[in-house]
Design a protein around this motif. Structure first.
Motif, PDB file in Angstrom:
ATOM      1  N   VAL A   1       3.956  21.074  11.957  1.00  0.00           N
ATOM      2  CA  VAL A   1       2.933  20.126  12.399  1.00  0.00           C
ATOM      3  C   VAL A   1       2.730  19.042  11.350  1.00  0.00           C
ATOM      4  O   VAL A   1       2.444  17.884  11.671  1.00  0.00           O
ATOM      5  N   GLY A   2       2.906  19.395  10.069  1.00  0.00           N
ATOM      6  CA  GLY A   2       2.764  18.404   9.012  1.00  0.00           C
ATOM      7  C   GLY A   2       3.732  17.244   9.174  1.00  0.00           C
ATOM      8  O   GLY A   2       3.363  16.071   9.013  1.00  0.00           O
ATOM      9  N   GLN A   3       5.002  17.558   9.521  1.00  0.00           N
ATOM     10  CA  GLN A   3       5.984  16.502   9.750  1.00  0.00           C
ATOM     11  C   GLN A   3       5.598  15.650  10.953  1.00  0.00           C
ATOM     12  O   GLN A   3       5.759  14.430  10.949  1.00  0.00           O
ATOM     13  N   GLN A   4       5.083  16.301  11.990  1.00  0.00           N
ATOM     14  CA  GLN A   4       4.669  15.564  13.183  1.00  0.00           C
ATOM     15  C   GLN A   4       3.520  14.606  12.854  1.00  0.00           C
ATOM     16  O   GLN A   4       3.503  13.460  13.330  1.00  0.00           O
ATOM     17  N   VAL A   5       2.574  15.055  12.031  1.00  0.00           N
ATOM     18  CA  VAL A   5       1.444  14.209  11.643  1.00  0.00           C
ATOM     19  C   VAL A   5       1.937  12.993  10.870  1.00  0.00           C
ATOM     20  O   VAL A   5       1.513  11.854  11.121  1.00  0.00           O
ATOM     21  N   GLN A   6       2.848  13.214   9.905  1.00  0.00           N
ATOM     22  CA  GLN A   6       3.367  12.093   9.121  1.00  0.00           C
ATOM     23  C   GLN A   6       4.070  11.077  10.009  1.00  0.00           C
ATOM     24  O   GLN A   6       3.928   9.864   9.832  1.00  0.00           O
ATOM     25  N   SER A   7       4.833  11.554  10.992  1.00  0.00           N
ATOM     26  CA  SER A   7       5.533  10.643  11.896  1.00  0.00           C
ATOM     27  C   SER A   7       4.552   9.849  12.747  1.00  0.00           C
ATOM     28  O   SER A   7       4.737   8.638  12.960  1.00  0.00           O
ATOM     29  N   GLN A   8       3.505  10.501  13.224  1.00  0.00           N
ATOM     30  CA  GLN A   8       2.536   9.810  14.075  1.00  0.00           C
ATOM     31  C   GLN A   8       1.728   8.781  13.288  1.00  0.00           C
ATOM     32  O   GLN A   8       1.333   7.754  13.837  1.00  0.00           O
ATOM     33  N   LEU A   9       1.465   9.064  12.020  1.00  0.00           N
ATOM     34  CA  LEU A   9       0.714   8.101  11.218  1.00  0.00           C
ATOM     35  C   LEU A   9       1.466   6.784  11.083  1.00  0.00           C
ATOM     36  O   LEU A   9       0.855   5.711  10.954  1.00  0.00           O
ATOM     37  N   ASN A  10       2.790   6.840  11.113  1.00  0.00           N
ATOM     38  CA  ASN A  10       3.599   5.625  10.990  1.00  0.00           C
ATOM     39  C   ASN A  10       3.791   4.910  12.323  1.00  0.00           C
ATOM     40  O   ASN A  10       4.262   3.771  12.347  1.00  0.00           O
TER      41      ASN A  10
ATOM     42  N   GLU B   1      -3.825  18.749  -1.348  1.00  0.00           N
ATOM     43  CA  GLU B   1      -3.643  19.299  -2.693  1.00  0.00           C
ATOM     44  C   GLU B   1      -4.758  18.858  -3.629  1.00  0.00           C
ATOM     45  O   GLU B   1      -5.206  19.622  -4.491  1.00  0.00           O
ATOM     46  N   LYS B   2      -5.218  17.644  -3.458  1.00  0.00           N
ATOM     47  CA  LYS B   2      -6.297  17.131  -4.302  1.00  0.00           C
ATOM     48  C   LYS B   2      -7.578  17.924  -4.077  1.00  0.00           C
ATOM     49  O   LYS B   2      -8.383  18.113  -5.000  1.00  0.00           O
ATOM     50  N   GLY B   3      -7.779  18.409  -2.826  1.00  0.00           N
ATOM     51  CA  GLY B   3      -8.969  19.211  -2.532  1.00  0.00           C
ATOM     52  C   GLY B   3      -8.930  20.581  -3.164  1.00  0.00           C
ATOM     53  O   GLY B   3      -9.974  21.202  -3.381  1.00  0.00           O
ATOM     54  N   ASN B   4      -7.719  21.137  -3.410  1.00  0.00           N
ATOM     55  CA  ASN B   4      -7.525  22.358  -4.196  1.00  0.00           C
ATOM     56  C   ASN B   4      -8.079  23.625  -3.537  1.00  0.00           C
ATOM     57  O   ASN B   4      -8.329  24.621  -4.215  1.00  0.00           O
ATOM     58  N   GLN B   5      -8.279  23.625  -2.216  1.00  0.00           N
ATOM     59  CA  GLN B   5      -8.732  24.854  -1.546  1.00  0.00           C
ATOM     60  C   GLN B   5      -8.210  24.932  -0.106  1.00  0.00           C
ATOM     61  O   GLN B   5      -8.861  25.500   0.765  1.00  0.00           O
ATOM     62  N   TYR B   6      -7.021  24.401   0.103  1.00  0.00           N
ATOM     63  CA  TYR B   6      -6.458  24.356   1.459  1.00  0.00           C
ATOM     64  C   TYR B   6      -5.024  24.889   1.474  1.00  0.00           C
ATOM     65  O   TYR B   6      -4.184  24.428   2.230  1.00  0.00           O
ATOM     66  N   THR B   7      -4.749  25.907   0.653  1.00  0.00           N
ATOM     67  CA  THR B   7      -3.396  26.442   0.509  1.00  0.00           C
ATOM     68  C   THR B   7      -2.880  27.026   1.820  1.00  0.00           C
ATOM     69  O   THR B   7      -1.742  26.768   2.219  1.00  0.00           O
ATOM     70  N   THR B   8      -3.689  27.813   2.496  1.00  0.00           N
ATOM     71  CA  THR B   8      -3.249  28.456   3.747  1.00  0.00           C
ATOM     72  C   THR B   8      -2.997  27.420   4.828  1.00  0.00           C
ATOM     73  O   THR B   8      -2.001  27.496   5.557  1.00  0.00           O
ATOM     74  N   PHE B   9      -3.880  26.448   4.940  1.00  0.00           N
ATOM     75  CA  PHE B   9      -3.699  25.398   5.949  1.00  0.00           C
ATOM     76  C   PHE B   9      -2.430  24.596   5.663  1.00  0.00           C
ATOM     77  O   PHE B   9      -1.678  24.270   6.589  1.00  0.00           O
ATOM     78  N   MET B  10      -2.157  24.296   4.394  1.00  0.00           N
ATOM     79  CA  MET B  10      -0.947  23.570   4.034  1.00  0.00           C
ATOM     80  C   MET B  10       0.296  24.387   4.371  1.00  0.00           C
ATOM     81  O   MET B  10       1.302  23.848   4.867  1.00  0.00           O
TER      82      MET B  10
ATOM     83  N   PRO C   1       0.836  -1.208   0.000  1.00  0.00           N
ATOM     84  CA  PRO C   1       0.000   0.000   0.000  1.00  0.00           C
ATOM     85  C   PRO C   1       0.866   1.252   0.000  1.00  0.00           C
ATOM     86  O   PRO C   1       1.916   1.308   0.637  1.00  0.00           O
ATOM     87  N   ALA C   2       0.430   2.256  -0.716  1.00  0.00           N
ATOM     88  CA  ALA C   2       1.171   3.512  -0.783  1.00  0.00           C
ATOM     89  C   ALA C   2       1.105   4.210   0.569  1.00  0.00           C
ATOM     90  O   ALA C   2       0.070   4.194   1.240  1.00  0.00           O
ATOM     91  N   PRO C   3       2.222   4.826   1.015  1.00  0.00           N
ATOM     92  CA  PRO C   3       2.206   5.516   2.305  1.00  0.00           C
ATOM     93  C   PRO C   3       1.250   6.705   2.266  1.00  0.00           C
ATOM     94  O   PRO C   3       1.098   7.368   1.228  1.00  0.00           O
ATOM     95  N   LEU C   4       0.619   6.961   3.402  1.00  0.00           N
ATOM     96  CA  LEU C   4      -0.309   8.084   3.478  1.00  0.00           C
ATOM     97  C   LEU C   4       0.453   9.397   3.347  1.00  0.00           C
ATOM     98  O   LEU C   4       1.534   9.572   3.923  1.00  0.00           O
ATOM     99  N   ASN C   5      -0.112  10.327   2.604  1.00  0.00           N
ATOM    100  CA  ASN C   5       0.513  11.625   2.368  1.00  0.00           C
ATOM    101  C   ASN C   5      -0.547  12.699   2.561  1.00  0.00           C
ATOM    102  O   ASN C   5      -1.415  12.897   1.708  1.00  0.00           O
ATOM    103  N   LEU C   6      -0.482  13.387   3.714  1.00  0.00           N
ATOM    104  CA  LEU C   6      -1.482  14.403   4.023  1.00  0.00           C
ATOM    105  C   LEU C   6      -1.436  15.540   3.012  1.00  0.00           C
ATOM    106  O   LEU C   6      -2.486  16.056   2.597  1.00  0.00           O
ATOM    107  N   THR C   7      -0.231  15.935   2.602  1.00  0.00           N
ATOM    108  CA  THR C   7      -0.114  17.032   1.641  1.00  0.00           C
ATOM    109  C   THR C   7      -0.821  16.689   0.334  1.00  0.00           C
ATOM    110  O   THR C   7      -1.537  17.516  -0.248  1.00  0.00           O
ATOM    111  N   ALA C   8      -0.640  15.457  -0.134  1.00  0.00           N
ATOM    112  CA  ALA C   8      -1.281  15.044  -1.390  1.00  0.00           C
ATOM    113  C   ALA C   8      -2.802  15.053  -1.251  1.00  0.00           C
ATOM    114  O   ALA C   8      -3.520  15.424  -2.188  1.00  0.00           O
ATOM    115  N   ILE C   9      -3.310  14.656  -0.081  1.00  0.00           N
ATOM    116  CA  ILE C   9      -4.762  14.653   0.144  1.00  0.00           C
ATOM    117  C   ILE C   9      -5.306  16.079   0.085  1.00  0.00           C
ATOM    118  O   ILE C   9      -6.348  16.339  -0.536  1.00  0.00           O
TER     119      ILE C   9
END
Length: 259
Positions: A68-77, A51-60, A41-49
């Protein structure tokens, strides 16, 4: 009558013997033969999710700036409970009062973004069993930072005590990660609630007063004031007239003696 060259009992015994002799070999080959691996299975990627929504630039951008994005990726694993993320849209950030984000220091911005992350996976169904208040990833020594989640058949609302918003769109929902779109930035009460009034400063110790110099008139005692009456007072005029009359009589007496 014709007879078979291999009587039936002998044939059955031969087949049984052959089966006994070949079964262990077949089992051994089954154990040692490699099994073709399934697709990884492909690893989960919050940024890709997002980006696909196309209206979350400020949050990203804030996820990256606050790390916090790096922390989320680490916790998912490494998390057994999963994570749930509320992703505010760009319009949600644009609707904030001017200066809201710039008025926060670096640590408060981290707390704001962590406030949008719940430390376990919630599907729409498991939201119904959530026990309020629900702690967020921002909860810690600086405050509780919790939200209240109310759920009905087809609607989930999230309340902070400052604002409330429905969960609109499911961007991703598969354990261990759920990402939901929200139309408001969740403002934690610990950061944006009314602040307690500041304590009044304690009065400073007063320095001892220096003695002031008094005028001679002020230094005179009451007794001196009585024995030296003013000429303008009635007692002063009486004493003056008595002295003048006595002096006149003494003069007439002296003149009579000379005559």
């Amino acid at each position: 009558m014709e007879f078979s060259p291999f009587p039936l009992p002998y044939l059955a015994i031969s087949l049984a013997t052959l089966l006994i002799l070949t079964t262990p070999k077949l089992l051994t080959e089954a154990k040692t033969s490699p099994v073709a691996p399934g697709p990884t299975p492909a690893p989960l990627n919050l940024t890709a999710i997002l980006e696909k929504g196309n209206q979350y630039t400020t949050f990203m951008r804030l996820l990256k700036v606050t790390q916090v994005g790096q922390q989320v990726q680490s916790q998912l694993n490494n998390s057994y409970d999963g994570l749930t993320i509320f992703a505010p849209t760009d319009n949600a950030f644009n609707n904030l009062k001017a200066g809201t984000l710039n008025g926060l220091d670096a640590q408060e911005q981290v707390s704001l973004i962590l406030y949008h992350v719940l430390p376990r996976y919630y599907s729409f169904v498991t939201f119904e069993t959530a026990s309020n208040p629900v702690r967020t990833q921002a909860s810690g020594s600086n405050g509780v930072y919790s939200v209240n989640v109310t759920s009905s058949t087809n609607q989930v609302n999230v309340s902070t005590g400052i604002d409330e918003t429905p969960v609109q769109t499911v961007l991703y929902s598969d354990f261990p990660l759920a990402v939901y779109s929200v139309d408001k930035v969740l403002l934690p009460y610990d950061l944006f609630g009314p602040k307690p009034p500041a304590a009044a400063p304690e009065p400073a110790d007063e320095a001892p007063k220096k003695p002031t110099k008094k005028s001679p008139a002020a230094d005179s005692s009451p007794a001196e004031a009585v024995t030296s009456p003013s000429a303008a007072s009635p007692n002063g005029r009486t004493v003056g007239w008595s002295f003048a009359v006595g002096l006149g009589l003494f003069g007439l007496f002296c003149m009579g003696s000379r005559l």
